[in-house]
Design an enzyme around this catalytic site. Sequence first.
Site, short mmCIF file in Angstrom:
data_model
loop_
_atom_site.label_atom_id
_atom_site.label_comp_id
_atom_site.label_asym_id
_atom_site.label_seq_id
_atom_site.Cartn_x
_atom_site.Cartn_y
_atom_site.Cartn_z
N ARG A 1 0.84 -1.21 0.00
CA ARG A 1 0.00 0.00 0.00
C ARG A 1 0.87 1.25 0.00
NH1 ARG A 1 -1.38 1.72 4.56
NH2 ARG A 1 -1.99 -0.27 5.43
N TYR B 1 -16.81 17.33 -15.15
CA TYR B 1 -17.26 15.94 -15.09
C TYR B 1 -18.28 15.79 -13.95
CZ TYR B 1 -16.96 10.91 -14.36
OH TYR B 1 -17.25 9.58 -14.20
N ASP C 1 -8.24 19.51 -14.22
CA ASP C 1 -8.51 18.14 -14.68
C ASP C 1 -8.08 18.09 -16.14
OD1 ASP C 1 -9.63 15.80 -15.70
OD2 ASP C 1 -11.33 15.87 -14.32
N LYS D 1 -9.03 7.00 -19.16
CA LYS D 1 -9.41 7.51 -20.48
C LYS D 1 -8.22 7.44 -21.45
CE LYS D 1 -13.10 8.15 -18.05
NZ LYS D 1 -13.41 9.38 -17.35
C1 LIG Z 1 -13.91 9.81 -16.10
C2 LIG Z 1 -13.52 11.15 -15.62
C3 LIG Z 1 -13.23 11.37 -14.26
C4 LIG Z 1 -13.38 10.30 -13.21
O1 LIG Z 1 -12.45 9.28 -13.38
P1 LIG Z 1 -12.72 7.73 -12.98
O2 LIG Z 1 -11.47 7.07 -13.41
O3 LIG Z 1 -13.95 7.29 -13.70
O4 LIG Z 1 -12.92 7.72 -11.50
C5 LIG Z 1 -12.80 12.64 -13.91
N1 LIG Z 1 -12.70 13.65 -14.81
C6 LIG Z 1 -12.98 13.46 -16.12
C7 LIG Z 1 -12.84 14.59 -17.07
C8 LIG Z 1 -13.40 12.21 -16.56
O5 LIG Z 1 -13.70 12.05 -17.86
#
Ligand SMILES: *Cc1c(COP(=O)(O)O)cnc(C)c1O
Length: 386
Positions: A53, A106, A179, A204
């Site tokens: 961890r 998001y 982000d 993504k």
């Molecule tokens: C999918 C997404 C998230 C969240 O990420 P997870 O891996 O699904 O927890 C945050 N910000 C954006 C822009 C996203 O597309």
Amino acid sequence: MTTNDNHGFSTRAIHAGQTPDETTGAVIPPVHFSTTFAQDGIGGLRNGYEYGRGTNPTRDSLQQQLAALEGGAHAFSFASGLAAEDALLRAVLQPGDHVLMGDDVYGGTHRLVRRIFGQWGIGLTTMDFSDLDGVRTMIGQLAPKVLWLETPSNPLMKVTDVTALAEIAHDAGILVVVDNTFATPYLQTPLALGADVVVHSTTKYLGGHSDVVGGALVLNDDELASQVGFQQFAAGAVSGPMDAWLTTRGIKTLAVRMDRHCHNAQAVAEAMVGHAGVARVLYPGLDSHPGHELAARQMRGFGGMVSLDLTGGEGAARRFCESLEVFTLAESLGGVESLVNYPSEMTHASVRGTALEVPASIVRLSVGIEDAADLVADVEQALARL
Ligand SMILES: *Cc1c(COP(=O)(O)O)cnc(C)c1O
């Protein structure tokens, strides 16, 4: 070979954190599944490794790779994008603090702050971050601790001026979080534009093959890094070794994938402009997009996400999503395969009834790296069926 900061993006993507295995010379370092590490006498750790961890060599490799690509001093990898966001917010917020957020982020980020952190006494305000004077006024009124933005945004593809917002926020001592999931470090490096922390859903584009969920934080400040590192260790939402390794493998091809995503998205967007069924094409690569010039300045390409506002409203949007054949109807984005999503009912259902609600006429395309002609033909045949 070793990498340094002067190497190009792809050289860093392929080599940072990827030194061949010392014992065998294996060019691809092994995936370290061991949860614990032998000690040479009590406390005699080998290279700091103690328990999975806290530290794991495969996760360390990914973290070095991420830091090298975003140009940050520290990177932390988590089990999901939201786990990364959660760790960051717990590291910086105290009950009574306030978060000022773009009004087009998001949905899950908004839900996390509103419904989870809200219970612990954190305030949340959302607003349009293209209104810089409005942001200054709001900062004066709320004295927020964190400014949270996403550019290009999801799903309306709004482009926000990171440098201008960072200047305004830093004058007031506010932490600026970007982000960078949609743009990826290949197209945009927010730390270089003045942001303090970069957040990723590595699920993504970074992973890129729709086969691993993960998240990351990248930042420069040593003090904040030790607070985030403590959250990662003490709350434990770390990425597992196999997930970290899959993400590392995906990142090595990020540059070539993103070039193709950008090319294909531009082709799809241009084919949709002026189409009878389409009221607006939301893609920053189009001259007509209100954020085009800003995107050209702060990004190195316009990305693979295209949203369409259909003239036929909700009925047309639903029919369009269900008529595509090459694009798969599914949540998520950023994989090699093209996806279509109906935000108001799928990815953004959690923000219904809030200021972030997505219009029912919007469909979002994650344009993959298939042949552009096939993608354009698919979108055209679906529009012809409306
Ligand atoms: C999918 C997404 C998230 C969240 O990420 P997870 O891996 O699904 O927890 C945050 N910000 C954006 C822009 C996203 O597309």
